[in-house]
Motif scaffolding. Structure first.
Motif, PDB file in Angstrom:
ATOM      1  N   GLY B  43       0.780  -1.226   0.000  1.00 48.32           N
ATOM      2  CA  GLY B  43       0.000   0.000   0.000  1.00 48.32           C
ATOM      3  C   GLY B  43       0.813   1.278   0.000  1.00 48.32           C
ATOM      4  O   GLY B  43       0.246   2.363   0.118  1.00 48.32           O
ATOM      5  N   MET B  44       2.126   1.176  -0.155  1.00 45.85           N
ATOM      6  CA  MET B  44       2.938   2.402  -0.173  1.00 45.85           C
ATOM      7  C   MET B  44       2.881   3.040  -1.558  1.00 45.85           C
ATOM      8  O   MET B  44       2.877   2.340  -2.566  1.00 45.85           O
ATOM      9  N   PRO B  45       2.890   4.372  -1.629  1.00 45.99           N
ATOM     10  CA  PRO B  45       2.920   5.028  -2.936  1.00 45.99           C
ATOM     11  C   PRO B  45       4.278   4.836  -3.609  1.00 45.99           C
ATOM     12  O   PRO B  45       5.269   4.477  -2.961  1.00 45.99           O
ATOM     13  N   GLY B  46       4.302   5.106  -4.923  1.00 44.43           N
ATOM     14  CA  GLY B  46       5.519   4.884  -5.702  1.00 44.43           C
ATOM     15  C   GLY B  46       6.730   5.620  -5.164  1.00 44.43           C
ATOM     16  O   GLY B  46       7.841   5.083  -5.164  1.00 44.43           O
ATOM     17  N   SER B  47       6.532   6.840  -4.681  1.00 46.93           N
ATOM     18  CA  SER B  47       7.686   7.609  -4.192  1.00 46.93           C
ATOM     19  C   SER B  47       8.311   6.924  -2.982  1.00 46.93           C
ATOM     20  O   SER B  47       9.530   6.905  -2.818  1.00 46.93           O
ATOM     21  N   GLN B  48       7.469   6.338  -2.127  1.00 46.35           N
ATOM     22  CA  GLN B  48       8.005   5.634  -0.950  1.00 46.35           C
ATOM     23  C   GLN B  48       8.625   4.295  -1.348  1.00 46.35           C
ATOM     24  O   GLN B  48       9.628   3.874  -0.767  1.00 46.35           O
ATOM     25  N   LEU B  49       8.012   3.641  -2.360  1.00 48.93           N
ATOM     26  CA  LEU B  49       8.613   2.386  -2.839  1.00 48.93           C
ATOM     27  C   LEU B  49      10.022   2.656  -3.361  1.00 48.93           C
ATOM     28  O   LEU B  49      10.947   1.892  -3.115  1.00 48.93           O
ATOM     29  N   ARG B  50      10.146   3.756  -4.088  1.00 47.47           N
ATOM     30  CA  ARG B  50      11.457   4.087  -4.645  1.00 47.47           C
ATOM     31  C   ARG B  50      12.458   4.327  -3.523  1.00 47.47           C
ATOM     32  O   ARG B  50      13.587   3.838  -3.565  1.00 47.47           O
ATOM     33  N   GLN B  51      12.037   5.071  -2.511  1.00 48.01           N
ATOM     34  CA  GLN B  51      12.966   5.361  -1.416  1.00 48.01           C
ATOM     35  C   GLN B  51      13.333   4.071  -0.678  1.00 48.01           C
ATOM     36  O   GLN B  51      14.472   3.886  -0.248  1.00 48.01           O
ATOM     37  N   HIS B  52      12.366   3.186  -0.565  1.00 48.50           N
ATOM     38  CA  HIS B  52      12.631   1.888   0.061  1.00 48.50           C
ATOM     39  C   HIS B  52      13.709   1.127  -0.732  1.00 48.50           C
ATOM     40  O   HIS B  52      14.651   0.575  -0.147  1.00 48.50           O
ATOM     41  N   LEU B  53      13.563   1.145  -2.061  1.00 47.27           N
ATOM     42  CA  LEU B  53      14.515   0.392  -2.887  1.00 47.27           C
ATOM     43  C   LEU B  53      15.895   1.031  -2.884  1.00 47.27           C
ATOM     44  O   LEU B  53      16.915   0.335  -2.916  1.00 47.27           O
ATOM     45  N   VAL B  54      15.929   2.352  -2.830  1.00 48.91           N
ATOM     46  CA  VAL B  54      17.233   3.034  -2.711  1.00 48.91           C
ATOM     47  C   VAL B  54      17.873   2.649  -1.381  1.00 48.91           C
ATOM     48  O   VAL B  54      19.070   2.349  -1.293  1.00 48.91           O
ATOM     49  N   GLY B  55      17.072   2.615  -0.335  1.00 53.37           N
ATOM     50  CA  GLY B  55      17.580   2.191   0.966  1.00 53.37           C
ATOM     51  C   GLY B  55      18.030   0.738   0.955  1.00 53.37           C
ATOM     52  O   GLY B  55      19.031   0.379   1.588  1.00 53.37           O
ATOM     53  N   ASP B  56      17.314  -0.078   0.209  1.00 49.40           N
ATOM     54  CA  ASP B  56      17.674  -1.494   0.076  1.00 49.40           C
ATOM     55  C   ASP B  56      19.072  -1.620  -0.537  1.00 49.40           C
ATOM     56  O   ASP B  56      19.912  -2.405  -0.071  1.00 49.40           O
ATOM     57  N   GLU B  57      19.314  -0.826  -1.571  1.00 53.11           N
ATOM     58  CA  GLU B  57      20.643  -0.859  -2.205  1.00 53.11           C
ATOM     59  C   GLU B  57      21.723  -0.431  -1.218  1.00 53.11           C
ATOM     60  O   GLU B  57      22.807  -1.030  -1.156  1.00 53.11           O
ATOM     61  N   GLU B  58      21.431   0.613  -0.478  1.00 56.09           N
ATOM     62  CA  GLU B  58      22.408   1.110   0.499  1.00 56.09           C
ATOM     63  C   GLU B  58      22.642   0.072   1.589  1.00 56.09           C
ATOM     64  O   GLU B  58      23.760  -0.092   2.086  1.00 56.09           O
ATOM     65  N   PHE B  59      21.584  -0.622   1.951  1.00 53.05           N
ATOM     66  CA  PHE B  59      21.676  -1.677   2.962  1.00 53.05           C
ATOM     67  C   PHE B  59      22.614  -2.793   2.478  1.00 53.05           C
ATOM     68  O   PHE B  59      23.294  -3.438   3.270  1.00 53.05           O
ATOM     69  N   GLY B  60      22.633  -2.999   1.170  1.00 50.41           N
ATOM     70  CA  GLY B  60      23.480  -4.055   0.606  1.00 50.41           C
ATOM     71  C   GLY B  60      24.877  -3.589   0.240  1.00 50.41           C
ATOM     72  O   GLY B  60      25.705  -4.397  -0.184  1.00 50.41           O
ATOM     73  N   ARG B  61      25.134  -2.299   0.389  1.00 49.25           N
ATOM     74  CA  ARG B  61      26.430  -1.760  -0.034  1.00 49.25           C
ATOM     75  C   ARG B  61      27.583  -2.356   0.757  1.00 49.25           C
ATOM     76  O   ARG B  61      27.579  -2.359   1.983  1.00 49.25           O
TER      77      ARG B  61
END
Lengths: 395, 421
Positions: B43-61
Motif C-alpha cells: 500500500g505504499m505510494p511509488g515515491s516511498q517504494l522508490r525510497q525503500h529500494l534506494v535504501g535497500d541498495e544502500e543496505f546491501g552496499r
C-alpha cells in the motif's frame, strides 16, 4: 526433475545426437593466441584490426526480472607491426560498454632469437589458463566468458612485464613454454566492494606505472600439443599482492597470492572440448578471515558440436553448432569456525548454446544460462536463468 | 514479394511467441512469499517504494577500505549480518564485553569496549577481548523485518505494558530500558521528531529516555540503532557518530584514512526508511487446527505474557504504519531470564540476566537466513525450539516448566505454532 537439471539433460541429449559436421579446436598453440587473428595474415608490415561484440540480456532471478536490455560489450582495436623478420609489435585497445571503460590490454614487442626462445616485453597477458591469451570474443561460441576465467583467473589480465616464451617439437608433440615477470596485482583482492576475496578487483592501472610492493609476480605455462588431437597446459601465477612497503619500510606481512590452472582443448570425434580448472590460494590478513576466503576454485567444460553446414551463397564454410558449457566457481572454500559447517559462496551454471558462423571470424550465438547460486552462509539456492543473443566478429 | 514478406512476418511472429513462452517456461520461480522476509509493506505510494529500494541498495552496499571501512569492523555491509533481512549467521555474531565492579557495569571503553571488532583492514590489528573483561556476551544479529512497526509504537504503550514490580502478580515483571539523555540520543530523537504527525517518542521517564532496539534495548529508535551499527559493526562514521573506531591495543589513536563522515546523512536516512518499511513476516498455515491449538497453548502456559502477540502503532507519517495493529510477539521490555542466559554482560540499566523480549515473527523460517540451520536465542546457542525454551529461566521459568509438562502432542502443537510465525 528440477528445471535447471532438465535443461542440462536435454542439452546433453541434443549434443549426443549432433551430426558429425566436423569438429575443430584451434590448430594453433595457446601461446600464439594473440597472433591467431585474421587481420594479421595478409599483411607484411603494419595492420589494424579488431573485433566487436554485442548481445542482449534477459534474466530472471527467483521470479524477478529487470527486463530486457542490450549491450555493446566490447569494441577492441588491434595494431600489429612486423618491425623486422624477427621483431613483432602487437597492441590491443579495448572500449568496453562504449566508452565506459577504456583499457590498453596489450602493447608488447617480441624479439625472436629462435622459435624456442622469444623475448617479450610490454603490457602482456600473463599465461594463466587458456582464455587470458585467447580472450577474443569471436573465438567463442558463448556470449559470456566462463566464470572461472573472470572470477578466479582475472581475465583479461594485462600487466606490465617481460619474459620469454618458445616452442619446440619432440616425438611429434609440440611443446611450449611461457615465463614472465610482471608487476602483479594489488591490494583490492581483499577489502573490495564485493565484500569477498576477489582477485579481479586486484587489477589496477596504477600497476602499469609502478609495482605496489616492488616485488614482481611470476607467471608461466607449459603446454603440450599433439596435432590432430589438442593441447593441454599447466600454468601458475603467483606474487605478493599487498602493499607491504610504505616509503620503503616494510609495514605489513607479505601476502602471497597463487593461482594454479590446468587447461585443455581437444577434438574428440564430432566434438570440440575445451576447459579450464583453476585453484587459487590467497594469504588473507587474519583480521579479514572467513568472510574473505583464502581458497577459491573453479572450472568449466565447453563442448561444441558442429551440426550443419548450410549451403549459403558467399559463405562457403558457414557452420551451425550446438554447444554446452558446464561450470562452477567456489569463491570461498573453507569452514566456519563458529559452526564447523562449510562456507559456500558458489555458483554452478549450465549453458546450452546455438551458434552460427557464416565465416570463421564471425559468430552469431544464442545462449540460455541457468545458475544455481549459494550465498556465503549457504542459504537456500538462488536460481537465475536467462537468454542471451549476441554476435561477435573480427574486422 | 508480398508472399515472402507474409511468410517472414509469420515466422518472426512464431519465433517471438516461442521466445516469450520460453522466457516464462525457463524462468525460475522465486520461493513463495511466506518463505521470505524481505519486501515492502503493502500500500505504499511509488515515491516511498522508490525510497525503500534506494535504501535497500544502500543496505546491501559493501564498504571498502577507500570508503572508510574499519579500521576495525565486524562486517562490511548491513546485509552481511542481516541476510535476506533475517536473523544473522553466527559468523557475524557481535561480541560485547565489560566488567562488573563496585560502581556498576563498566563497558571498558578505554580498552575498545563494549563491542569487539575482531576484523580489521589490512595492516591494522583487529581487537581482542581484554583480560579485564569479566562479562562477555555474543549477540546474533536480529531479523530486521517489520522493524518499522516496532519503531512506530508510541512510548505510552510501552509505559503501559511495563510492570516492574509485578503488580498484577503473574510472575512477569517487564521493565523499561532507560537511558540518561545524551547528545546522540537527543539528536536521533530530534531528527525523528521532524514529522508531519504528532511525535509520540522521546518521553522522559525518571529523566531518562526509553530504549527499544537491541538485545538489551540499547537504542531509542531506528536512526539511533542504524548509526550505531554503522559505527560499531562496520567502522563507518556518520553525521551523528563522526568518531571512527580504533584499536586501543594498536598503540595509537590513528584510524582509517577516509574523511569523516564516511556515509552521508541521506544514505543513513534511506536505510532507516528501508528498515521502517519492511513488511511484517507472513504466517504459514496459520489457520491449521494444530497451529491454532498451539497458539492457545502458547497463551495458556504464559509465553504470551512477554511475547505479547498484538500491539498497535501510534501516529506515523508513513501512512501504512499509522495506527495499525501488528503481531510481533514482543513487548519490547526487559525481562530477567535467570542464570541460564546470564552472560555477565549488560547495557544501560538492564541486569546482566535481563534481555529485551525478542519479536518472534519470522522465527518459523529463520533457518532460511542462517544457512539452513537455525541458531536461536541471543547468541545462537540453541538449535531447536525445545532447547530454546529449555534455556528460559527467571521470569520464563514457569512457562518452561509448563511446556515441559505438556504431552508430546501438545508440545508438537506449540512448536507447529512457532513454525507458523
Amino acid at each position: 526433475m528440477s528445471r535447471g537439471r532438465g535443461v542440462l539433460v536435454w542439452s546433453v541429449a541434443v549434443l549426443a545426437f549432433a551430426s558429425p559436421a566436423g569438429a575443430q579446436v584451434d590448430s594453433t598453440l595457446a601461446q600464439e593466441g594473440i597472433y591467431d587473428r585474421p587481420f594479421i595474415g595478409s599483411v607484411s608490415n603494419t595492420a589494424i584490426g579488431g573485433y566487436i561484440e554485442g548481445n542482449t540480456n534477459y534474466f530472471v532471478e527467483d521470479g524477478i526480472t529487470e527486463g530486457f536490455s542490450m549491450e555493446l560489450r566490447r569494441f577492441n582495436i588491434f595494431m600489429y607491426s612486423s618491425i623486422s623478420r624477427r621483431v613483432r609489435f602487437l597492441s590491443e585497445l579495448e572500449f568496453e560498454h562504449g566508452t565506459e571503460e577504456i583499457a590498453l590490454e596489450t602493447a608488447l614487442v617480441d624479439f625472436q632469437i629462435s622459435p624456442a626462445l622469444v623475448l617479450r616485453a610490454g603490457i602482456i597477458l600473463p599465461p594463466i589458463g587458456y582464455l587470458n591469451q585467447n580472450h577474443d570474443s569471436p573465438k567463442w561460441d558463448f556470449v559470456d566468458r566462463p566464470l572461472v576465467t573472470t572470477g578466479v583467473i582475472p581475465s583479461t589480465l594485462s600487466e606490465v612485464g617481460a619474459g620469454v616464451y618458445g616452442k619446440g617439437v619432440s616425438d611429434g608433440v609440440m611443446l611450449s613454454y611461457d615465463l614472465y615477470l610482471t608487476n602483479g596485482i594489488s591490494d583490492a583482492v581483499v577489502g573490495n566492494d564485493l565484500g569477498r576475496t576477489d582477485i579481479p578487483s586486484g587489477k589496477s592501472e596504477e600497476q602499469f606505472e609502478e609495482d605496489n610492493n616492488g616485488s614482481p609476480a611470476i607467471s608461466g605455462r607449459f603446454g603440450l600439443r599433439r596435432p590432430g588431437f589438442g593441447e593441454v597446459g599447466l600454468s601458475y601465477y603467483g606474487g605478493y599482492y599487498n602493499s607491504y612497503l610504505f616509503e620503503g619500510v616494510e609495514v605489513d606481512e607479505r601476502r602471497w597470492l597463487g593461482i594454479t590452472a590446468f587447461d585443455f582443448g581437444a577434438s574428440v570425434g564430432r566434438f570440440d572440448v575445451r576447459g579450464e580448472l583453476a585453484y587459487a590460494t590467497i594469504d588473507v590478513p587474519s583480521g579479514m578471515s572467513e568472510i574473505f576466503g583464502d581458497r577459491q576454485w573453479g572450472g568449466h567444460v565447453d563442448i561444441i558440436a558442429p551440426v550443419w553446414k548450410p549451403a549459403l551463397s558467399g559463405y562457403d564454410n558457414a557452420t551451425v553448432s550446438l554447444g554446452l558449457r558446464l561450470e562452477k566457481v567456489d569463491y570461498n572454500r573453507g569452514t566456519f569456525l563458529s559452526t564447523g559447517l562449510s562456507i559456500r559462496d558458489d555458483v554452478t551454471a549450465v549453458v546450452p548454446s546455438v551458434s552460427f558462423r557464416p565465416t570463421q571470424g564471425t559468430v552469431f550465438r544464442a545462449n540460455y544460462r541457468y545458475h544455481w547460486t549459494h550465498d556465503f552462509v549457504g542459504n537456500p539456492t538462488v536460481r537465475t536463468a536467462g537468454f542471451q543473443v549476441g554476435f561477435a566478429t573480427y574486422f | 514479394m508480398r508472399a515472402i514478406a507474409r511468410r517472414t512476418t509469420r515466422l518472426l511472429g512464431c519465433l517471438l511467441l516461442v521466445a516469450a513462452t520460453a522466457c516464462d517456461t525457463f524462468a525460475p520461480d522465486g520461493p513463495p512469499e511466506e518463505q521470505l522476509l524481505d519486501g515492502t509493506i503493502e500500500g505504499m505510494p511509488g515515491s516511498q517504494l522508490r525510497q525503500h529500494l534506494v535504501g535497500d541498495e544502500e543496505f546491501g552496499r559493501r564498504f571498502t577500505v577507500e570508503d572508510g571501512l574499519g579500521p576495525v569492523f565486524v562486517a562490511t555491509a548491513c546485509e552481511q549480518c542481516h541476510v535476506g533481512d533475517g536473523k544473522g549467521h553466527p559468523v557475524f555474531n557481535l561480541t560485547r564485553f565489560g566488567t562488573l565492579g563496585v560502581n556498576g557495569f563498566d563497558p571498558l571503553t578505554q580498552l575498545g569496549g563494549p563491542q569487539l571488532q575482531h576484523r580489521s583492514i589490512p595492516g591494522y590489528p583487529p581487537e581482542t577481548v581484554p583480560g579485564e573483561a569479566t562479562g562477555v556476551s555474543e549477540f546474533t544479529a536480529p531479523a530486521v523485518t517489520g522493524l518499522g512497526y516496532l519503531d512506530a509504537v508510541d512510548d505510552a504503550t510501552l509505559i503501559a505494558l511495563a510492570d516492574p514490580d509485578d503488580a498484577d502478580g503473574d510472575g512477569i515483571s517487564g521493565r523499561l530500558q532507560l537511558h540518561p539523555p545524551s547528545e546522540l540520543i537527543e539528536a536521533a530523537l530530534a531528527l525523528a521528531a521532524q514529522s508531519a504527525v504528532p511525535f509520540t517518542h522521546g518521553t522522559l521517564v525518571d529523566g531518562q529516555y526509553i530504549g527499544r532496539f537491541g538485545k538489551k534495548a540499547l537504542t531509542v529508535n531506528l536512526l539511533h540503532q542504524t548509526v550505531g551499527a554503522y559505527q560499531q559493526d562496520m567502522g563507518i562514521t556518520s553525521d551523528l557518530l563522526v568518531e571512527d573506531l580504533f584499536n586501543p591495543l594498536a598503540g595509537n589513536r590513528a584510524s582509517d584514512e577516509a574523511p569523516d563522515p564516511e556515509v552521508s546523512s541521506s544514505a543513513v536516512a534511506n536505510v532507516v526508511f528501508y528498515l521502517k518499511t519492511l513488511r511484517a513476516p507472513s504466517r504459514r498455515d496459520a489457520s491449521a487446527a494444530e497451529v491454532v491449538a498451539g497458539e492457545q497453548l502458547f497463551g495458556q502456559i504464559g509465553c504470551a505474557s512477554c511475547h505479547t502477540p498484538t500491539m498497535r502503532t501510534g501516529r506515523s507519517e508513513i501512512a501504512v504504519l499509522d495506527q495499525v495493529e501488528f503481531h510481533a510477539y514482543t513487548d519490547l521490555l526487559l525481562h530477567d531470564m535467570g542464570p541460564e542466559l546470564d552472560d555477565g554482560y549488560t547495557e544501560g540499566r538492564a541486569l546482566t540476566s535481563e534481555w529485551r523480549t525478542p519479536p518472534l515473527w519470522g522465527i518459523g523460517i529463520q533457518e532460511n537466513f542462517q544457512g539452513g540451520q537455525a541458531f536461536y536465542l541471543h547468541d545462537g546457542r540453541a538449535q531447536t525450539f525445545e532447547q530454546t525454551i529449555g534455556l528460559h529461566g527467571g521470569e520464563g521459568a514457569a512457562s518452561r516448566s509448563a511446556f515441559q509438562a505438556l504431552s508430546d502432542a501438545d508440545k508438537t502443537r506449540l512448536v507447529r505454532f512457532l513454525r507458523s510465525l
